[in-house]
Design an enzyme around this catalytic site. Structure first.
Site, PDB file in Angstrom:
ATOM      1  N   ILE A  25       0.831  -1.211   0.000  1.00 61.89           N
ATOM      2  CA  ILE A  25       0.000   0.000   0.000  1.00 61.89           C
ATOM      3  C   ILE A  25       0.865   1.262   0.000  1.00 61.89           C
ATOM      4  O   ILE A  25       0.658   2.170  -0.810  1.00 61.89           O
ATOM      5  CB  ILE A  25      -0.962  -0.015   1.208  1.00 61.89           C
ATOM      6  CG1 ILE A  25      -1.989  -1.148   1.024  1.00 61.89           C
ATOM      7  CG2 ILE A  25      -1.668   1.334   1.370  1.00 61.89           C
ATOM      8  CD1 ILE A  25      -2.826  -1.457   2.235  1.00 61.89           C
ATOM      9  N   TRP A  28       2.794   1.583  -3.356  1.00 57.50           N
ATOM     10  CA  TRP A  28       1.900   2.047  -4.431  1.00 57.50           C
ATOM     11  C   TRP A  28       1.640   3.545  -4.291  1.00 57.50           C
ATOM     12  O   TRP A  28       1.660   4.296  -5.273  1.00 57.50           O
ATOM     13  CB  TRP A  28       0.602   1.250  -4.370  1.00 57.50           C
ATOM     14  CG  TRP A  28      -0.425   1.590  -5.402  1.00 57.50           C
ATOM     15  CD1 TRP A  28      -1.634   2.171  -5.165  1.00 57.50           C
ATOM     16  CD2 TRP A  28      -0.358   1.359  -6.816  1.00 57.50           C
ATOM     17  NE1 TRP A  28      -2.328   2.315  -6.349  1.00 57.50           N
ATOM     18  CE2 TRP A  28      -1.565   1.824  -7.376  1.00 57.50           C
ATOM     19  CE3 TRP A  28       0.610   0.810  -7.670  1.00 57.50           C
ATOM     20  CZ2 TRP A  28      -1.840   1.762  -8.737  1.00 57.50           C
ATOM     21  CZ3 TRP A  28       0.339   0.747  -9.033  1.00 57.50           C
ATOM     22  CH2 TRP A  28      -0.872   1.216  -9.554  1.00 57.50           C
TER      23      TRP A  28
ATOM     24  N   GLY B 103      -8.136   8.138  -0.773  1.00 53.42           N
ATOM     25  CA  GLY B 103      -8.098   6.679  -0.896  1.00 53.42           C
ATOM     26  C   GLY B 103      -6.688   6.232  -1.164  1.00 53.42           C
ATOM     27  O   GLY B 103      -5.873   6.998  -1.690  1.00 53.42           O
ATOM     28  N   CYS B 104      -6.388   4.993  -0.778  1.00 61.25           N
ATOM     29  CA  CYS B 104      -4.998   4.534  -0.761  1.00 61.25           C
ATOM     30  C   CYS B 104      -4.616   3.620  -1.910  1.00 61.25           C
ATOM     31  O   CYS B 104      -3.456   3.301  -2.068  1.00 61.25           O
ATOM     32  CB  CYS B 104      -4.712   3.819   0.556  1.00 61.25           C
ATOM     33  SG  CYS B 104      -4.914   4.900   1.975  1.00 61.25           S
ATOM     34  N   VAL B 105      -5.586   3.165  -2.678  1.00 64.78           N
ATOM     35  CA  VAL B 105      -5.220   2.203  -3.714  1.00 64.78           C
ATOM     36  C   VAL B 105      -5.497   2.786  -5.103  1.00 64.78           C
ATOM     37  O   VAL B 105      -4.771   2.562  -6.037  1.00 64.78           O
ATOM     38  CB  VAL B 105      -6.012   0.885  -3.568  1.00 64.78           C
ATOM     39  CG1 VAL B 105      -5.367  -0.190  -4.437  1.00 64.78           C
ATOM     40  CG2 VAL B 105      -6.038   0.439  -2.131  1.00 64.78           C
TER      41      VAL B 105
END
Lengths: 166, 105
Positions: A25, A28, B103-105
């Site tokens: 995470i 990314w 958001g993280c993704v």
């Protein structure tokens, strides 16, 4: 020097499902912000890039004091007793629960995540000593893994990087 | 709040240069912000991503995350990072006149 991108290196040493995600995470997010990312997989962390293991990572409820009933929808702060954690099927149950919750949040499975990171330009390496110890070969790893390198190589290639050990 | 002038239009931005009001956005503004981000020419492939972000952003009120873009616009990760090199998450959101992605993704 000002034009040099920031560099972050992660060392993944754990193979449990919950410990697989932090580097994926943050890595990314770093790539999305233009930061150079290197990930070194060592010891149990090799499971994250091992083709035979990556789809079977688990989270054990035993000795995990953060596992509460509230995760299953039962309110309060009641822990899952460790003695229950040893019952057959409890690890599979906890794993299925976590995978379901991650899926609901749109978080991809580890195999897909590793591919995303590789496609986004992260440099992924397996630790030579662990690879030798476990009798693994380059072919055992996912395609995104660039090479098997020594600890010394890793130190050389992460000069100037911020290093995060997981 | 600071303002910046793009393509003859003055718009409000935050400290990081993200436009505050997505409704002020025009394609001409996008072209100029892209230049600031080091992208000299916006090709059809860039526009496919930007158009998707505009739609997703206006529908949800938030800038889409990278994974929302790759899955939603059907643009592979590799291509997205080639089109908007060195940090596509913020670049795409800025060019599309949206806020920083949540958001993280």
């Amino acid at each position: 020097m000002a034009d040099e991108p920031r560099k972050i290196a992660f060392i993944c040493s754990k193979g449990n499902l919950d410990m697989a995600y932090p580097a994926l995470i943050m890595g990314w997010a770093a790539l999305g912000n233009g930061v150079d990312v290197t990930i070194f997989f060592t010891f149990w962390g090799l499971d994250l890039i091992n083709k035979a293991r990556v789809d079977h990572l688990e989270i054990p409820p035993v000795a995990n004091t953060s596992m509460k009933m509230s995760m299953m929808g039962i309110p309060g702060n009641l822990g899952i007793p460790n003695i229950m954690g040893v019952l057959p099927g409890m690890t599979a149950f906890a794993t299925a629960l976590m995978k379901k919750k991650m899926n609901e949040l749109g978080v991809p499975p580890v195999r897909e995540y590793i591919q995303m990171l590789a496609d986004a330009g992260a440099k992924l390496y397996a630790c030579k000593m662990t690879v030798d110890m476990m009798g693994l070969k380059k072919e055992d790893f996912l395609d995104g893994v660039q090479d098997i390198v020594t600890a010394s190589d890793f130190i050389d290639m992460t000069e100037g990087a911020q290093i995060i050990f997981i | 709040m600071p303002t910046r002038t793009y393509a003859g239009k003055t718009v409000e931005v935050n400290e990081e240069g993200f436009m505050l009001n997505p409704a002020d956005w025009t394609k001409e503004i996008a072209v100029e912000i892209a230049k600031e981000e080091g992208i000299e020419t916006l090709t059809e492939a860039h526009w496919k991503v930007i158009d998707f972000c505009r739609q997703a952003g206006l529908a949800s009120g938030k800038a889409p995350t990278l994974r929302t873009i790759t899955t939603g616009a059907g643009v592979p990760t590799k291509e997205l990072f080639t089109l908007f090199p060195k940090g596509p998450a913020k670049k795409v959101a800025r060019i599309a006149g949206l806020g920083k992605p949540e958001g993280c993704v």
